[in-house]
Enzyme design. Structure first.
Site, PDB file in Angstrom:
ATOM      1  N   GLU A  80      12.534 -31.934 -16.094  1.00 26.93           N
ATOM      2  CA  GLU A  80      12.371 -33.378 -16.177  1.00 26.93           C
ATOM      3  C   GLU A  80      11.054 -33.679 -16.894  1.00 26.93           C
ATOM      4  OE1 GLU A  80      12.548 -34.022 -11.978  1.00 26.93           O
ATOM      5  OE2 GLU A  80      14.505 -33.069 -11.912  1.00 26.93           O
TER       6      GLU A  80
ATOM      7  N   GLN B 254       9.745 -30.353 -11.434  1.00 28.35           N
ATOM      8  CA  GLN B 254       8.593 -31.226 -11.688  1.00 28.35           C
ATOM      9  C   GLN B 254       7.512 -31.131 -10.615  1.00 28.35           C
ATOM     10  OE1 GLN B 254       9.125 -35.684 -12.353  1.00 28.35           O
ATOM     11  NE2 GLN B 254       8.746 -34.866 -14.390  1.00 28.35           N
TER      12      GLN B 254
ATOM     13  N   HIS C 170       4.162 -35.716  -2.516  1.00 23.42           N
ATOM     14  CA  HIS C 170       3.470 -35.203  -3.703  1.00 23.42           C
ATOM     15  C   HIS C 170       2.293 -34.336  -3.314  1.00 23.42           C
ATOM     16  CE1 HIS C 170       5.799 -38.515  -5.384  1.00 23.42           C
ATOM     17  NE2 HIS C 170       5.799 -37.813  -6.483  1.00 23.42           N
TER      18      HIS C 170
ATOM     19  N   GLU D 238      17.609 -30.820  -9.951  1.00 18.59           N
ATOM     20  CA  GLU D 238      16.870 -29.570  -9.763  1.00 18.59           C
ATOM     21  C   GLU D 238      17.772 -28.350  -9.597  1.00 18.59           C
ATOM     22  OE1 GLU D 238      16.135 -32.435  -8.344  1.00 18.59           O
ATOM     23  OE2 GLU D 238      14.167 -32.887  -9.141  1.00 18.59           O
TER      24      GLU D 238
ATOM     25  N   ASP E  60       7.441 -30.267  -4.162  1.00 17.29           N
ATOM     26  CA  ASP E  60       8.154 -30.950  -3.080  1.00 17.29           C
ATOM     27  C   ASP E  60       9.658 -31.065  -3.355  1.00 17.29           C
ATOM     28  OD1 ASP E  60       5.619 -32.511  -1.557  1.00 17.29           O
ATOM     29  OD2 ASP E  60       5.346 -32.020  -3.657  1.00 17.29           O
ATOM     30  N   TYR E  61      10.036 -31.035  -4.636  1.00 15.41           N
ATOM     31  CA  TYR E  61      11.454 -31.201  -4.981  1.00 15.41           C
ATOM     32  C   TYR E  61      12.155 -29.878  -5.225  1.00 15.41           C
ATOM     33  CZ  TYR E  61       9.454 -35.755  -5.241  1.00 15.41           C
ATOM     34  OH  TYR E  61       8.763 -36.884  -4.910  1.00 15.41           O
TER      35      TYR E  61
END
Ligand SMILES: Cc1ncc(C[n+]2csc(CCOP(=O)(O)OP(=O)(O)O)c2C)c(N)n1
Ligand SMILES: [Mg+2]
Length: 801
Positions: free
Chosen positions: A492, A545, A590, A523, A548-549
């Site tokens: 991304e 990115q 984040h 993801e 956390d994701y």
């Protein structure tokens, strides 16, 4: 068919031979399913899941499948594997029994349950085979739809090979991108998010992917009305159909028992995907499950009499037989003879597989029985040992657990006797021989594994100035892309703007949209794209990115990527680099550092936690020289810090599995990593002011961790240990403690209780105060260390509170 029948006699004979050959294959596959189920029900095998009812469409798929093509499918595809010549009857049963020898079970050497298929992309040393000269099947996994993300990458690799210049020498992997990636999935598994995510992404990317949905209306017992809107995946995907001037799919439907229609459909689909690089969805309808879902239950429990009667009539093999008869392609007698022969062949193959499976184990049993008898002869526990020996000898079809258990039980009976030595030696020998059958190849065993690499320090001009750290990364990526034409990055915002922190600034302009690409917000399939491309010889860097994701992708990392070498006994690999950024910044989503979760979920993938961008860049350089997958976590708050620009961009290397002592000290060893290190360094300065001298060790890599046991060596000097990180309590800090205390035997050197200091158990709150009250601060570290030293020397360090 009418067309074929009107051709010359010879052509007709050829045609007849081909269809009868197909019928024979399908019949053999069916007999394997029938007999396979019996083997499970009589206890010879543990579990069976078979391809009965799905044979005929797989014949059609196999006809369209060419050398260089890849399959990414699921447990129903035995007929296809047989049709491409990659699964014999004997191998089918070897897999069912769990034969641990790759020569007998080439799919996984007994590691996966039957029905999980694979071909060998690598030779025994881990070097690539020429994949364009063989028919390839990426190794199956059990989680439904888990085959989808990788399929996307397998297909995209063709697009890269066709369109990216500089890959002309990669002739082992592609011939001008002409290879199709073929997916298979059950109708019910299309309910999974991974299916929809992959379908959408392939439509966007326009890759040569042909997706078959084997639709038998059920997912175990659950009917399509609970699975799919309108009960039809092709209906609801209609919006993906390409139109004049749009991208999209060709969507086809065909009945799974209609042999000629299937053959025609698959030929058409292959041509579209192969030539135009347009994805195709084939919804194969009206399939059946003659024996139900698996050996774990019976389908009479959930299918009514009408459905069962319909399934008997529309069984694809029964229909193929009628079609052969109706079209005068065979007589009933001919077909009966084929049926009979198939039964015989399958029975013979099964016997051969069983004999090969039990023979070595029986030899091991005999060997131990005679050893036990000789140990018994001179033992005070003779009677008891002979009982064990007799019991073991009486097992007709032993398994290894029974053999080793007997040996280990008897060992206790001779612990104080002279016979012990021989038996203990035998147990060690046996364990050394057998354990690797179950434990080898979690990582690469080739000469390109990460432990073979060595450090190359960054070099600097005397006048080198400090720059924003993201520039070190960027210029190093530039060096990587010009050195490795097969390297590419996607994620991304990775393309046009050069990632959210500008570590790829200008790279797309320089290397093109295919090598430096923006990806959709997806993801799991970004990860899968990377897996598939890495399996076809490219060196993808999949960018997630924010750390956390990564959770969206962790399932596919854990189930697919981390197990790939292991589940194929080292015959497939995906040396994928996963780039992400994490640790402390701002807010609940984040500033995560869920390192314990990550390292526990992905054993099989290396986990690298560089403290700055030069270290990170050095890891990328190292990884590109290895053949293993790894996750690199850059420090989210480090891009604008200053670092010197090295001169040997693209070639300096950060070692993997090696810690770095960044400050020497005498009073306590503090082990940490990533962003936390800067806070540890701050605390150490303040501690020095009160006379406490900390040794700080940067773990650098969590998996593998400190292969030289430097942490224990440090504790031998300081006699105290504190592990600091910003994961939850008991997360990665607990892992590091286990490694240092347990694995490295650091407890030998400790004078104080070893401790950990981590974040609060909740997610980190927003803002600077949120950070301070959620994550370890310099004051927390100061006070923790101070308290440890206070306990040792209270007279010098009176308690703070
Ligand atoms: C993620 C996940 N959930 C559940 C299961 C258990 N499971 C195995 S097969 C299956 C049904 C699949 O049905 P379908 O996709 O229609 O394939 P079919 O077996 O009918 O060919 C389920 C629920 C699994 N393997 N993975
Ligand atoms: Mg189904």
């Amino acid at each position: 068919m009418t067309e074929a029948q009107t051709k010359t006699e010879i052509t007709f004979d050829d045609f007849k031979a081909e269809v009868l050959n197909d019928y024979t294959l399908a019949k053999i596959s069916r007999e394997c399913s029938l007999l396979g189920r019996k083997e499970v029900l009589t206890g010879k095998a543990k579990f069976g899941i078979f391809g009965d009812g799905k044979e005929v469409p797989q014949l059609a798929l196999a006809k369209a499948f060419q050398n260089g093509d890849f399959r990414s499918g699921y447990y129903r595809d035995q007929t296809f594997m047989m049709a491409i010549g990659q699964l014999s009857i004997q191998q089918f049963f070897a897999g069912l029994y769990g034969h641990t020898d790759l020569a007998y079970d080439p799919m996984s050497a007994g590691r996966q349950m039957g029905g999980h298929f694979a071909t060998h992309s690598l030779d025994e040393k881990g070097n690539w085979n020429n994949l364009t000269k063989q028919k390839n099947s990426s190794a199956d996994i059990s989680p439904t739809a888990g085959q989808m993300p990788r399929l996307l990458g397998l297909a995209q690799a063709s697009k890269i090979y066709r369109n990216v210049r500089g890959l002309e020498d990669f002739t082992n992997f592609s011939i001008e991108g002409n290879e199709v990636a073929w997916g298979t999935i059950g109708n019910a598994s299309t309910s999974e998010g991974l299916f929809f995510e992959t379908i959408n992404a392939a439509g966007v990317l326009q890759v040569p992917m042909v997706m078959s949905v084997w639709d038998d209306e059920y997912g175990i017992s659950v009917h399509a009305r609970y699975q799919t809107t309108k009960e039809s995946i092709s209906e609801i995907l209609k919006g993906f159909q390409r139109e004049a001037g749009t991208n999209g799919y060709e969507i086809m439907t065909v009945k799974g028992w209609d042999y000629p229609a299937l053959v025609a459909t698959y030929q058409k689909a292959a041509a579209i995907a192969r030539e135009e690089h347009v994805p195709v969805l084939i919804h194969v309808l009206e399939l059946t499950q003659p024996q139900g879902h698996s050996t774990s239950g019976s389908h009479e429990r959930y299918k009514n009499a009408d459905r069962l009667a319909w399934e008997a009539e529309y069984d694809c093999l029964a229909q193929m037989r009628s079609w052969l008869l109706d079209n005068n392609l065979a007589t009933a007698e001919e077909l009966d003879a084929i049926d009979e022969q198939a039964k015989k062949d399958v029975l013979e193959g099964k016997k051969a597989a069983w004999n090969a499976f039990v023979a070595p184990i029986k030899a091991e049993q005999n060997e131990l029985v005679s050893l036990l008898n000789s140990v018994a002869a001179s033992s005070a526990n003779k009677v008891f040992i002979e009982k064990h020996a007799t019991e073991l000898a009486s097992i007709k079809e032993p398994i290894r657990k029974e053999i080793i258990t007997a040996a280990r039980k008897v060992l206790r009976l001779v612990v104080a006797e002279s016979g012990k030595a021989d038996l203990a030696a035998w147990i060690t020998m046996y364990t050394n021989k057998i354990q690797p059958k179950f434990s080898s190849h979690l990582f690469s065993q080739s000469d390109k594994n990460v432990l073979q690499t060595s450090a190359v320090a960054p070099t600097y001009d005397a006048a080198a100035e400090e720059v924003d750290a993201r520039l070190v990364l960027r210029d190093n990526f530039d060096a990587i892309f010009s050195k490795y034409p097969e390297a590419l990055i996607f994620g991304e915002d990775s393309g046009n703007i050069g990632d959210v922190n500008q570590g790829l600034e200008g790279m797309q302009e320089k290397y093109g949209e295919l090598r430096v690409s923006d990806a959709g917000i997806r993801e799991a399939t970004i990860l899968g794209q990377g897996i598939g491309m890495a399996m076809r010889g490219l060196r993808p860097i999949a960018e997630i990115q924010y750390l956390d994701y990564l959770l969206y992708a962790i399932q596919i990392m854990s189930d697919d990527l981390a197990t790939l070498q292991y589940r194929t006994h080292g015959r497939q690999k995906a040396p994928l680099i996963i780039r992400t950024r994490g640790h402390r910044l701002e807010g609940v989503w984040h500033s995560g550092s869920p390192m314990g979760m990550i390292i526990n979920a992905i054993r099989g993938i290396h986990v690298l936690v560089p403290r700055n961008m030069t270290k990170a860049a050095g890891f990328y350089n190292t990884l590109l020289e290895t053949d293993e997958p790894a996750l690199v976590i850059e420090c989210l708050n480090g891009y604008r810090l200053k670092e010197k620009m090295p001169t040997n961009l693209g070639s300096f290397k950060t070692p993997i599995g090696v810690v770095e002592t960044i400050k020497e000290g005498t009073d306590i060893t503090i082990v940490s990593y990533g962003s936390t290190l800067r806070i540890v360094e701050q605390a150490a300065k303040e501690l020095l002011e009160v006379g406490i001298d900390c040794e700080i060790i940067d773990a650098q890599t969590l998996l593998p961790f400190d292969v030289n046991h430097d942490c224990a060596k440090s504790i031998a000097k300081t006699n105290r240990l504190l592990v600091v990180d910003e994961d939850v309590p008991g997360g990665a800090s607990a892992y590091l403690l286990q490694q240092i205390i347990d694995e490295q035997k650091g407890y030998n050197h400790l004078d104080s209780q070893p401790q950990t200091l981590a974040s609060k158990a909740h997610r980190p709150a927003y803002g600077t105060d949120g950070d301070y009250f959620s994550k370890p601060s310099a004051e927390d570290i100061f006070e923790k260390v101070y308290a440890i030293i206070h306990e040792a020397k209270p007279e010098h360090y009176p308690s703070l509170y």
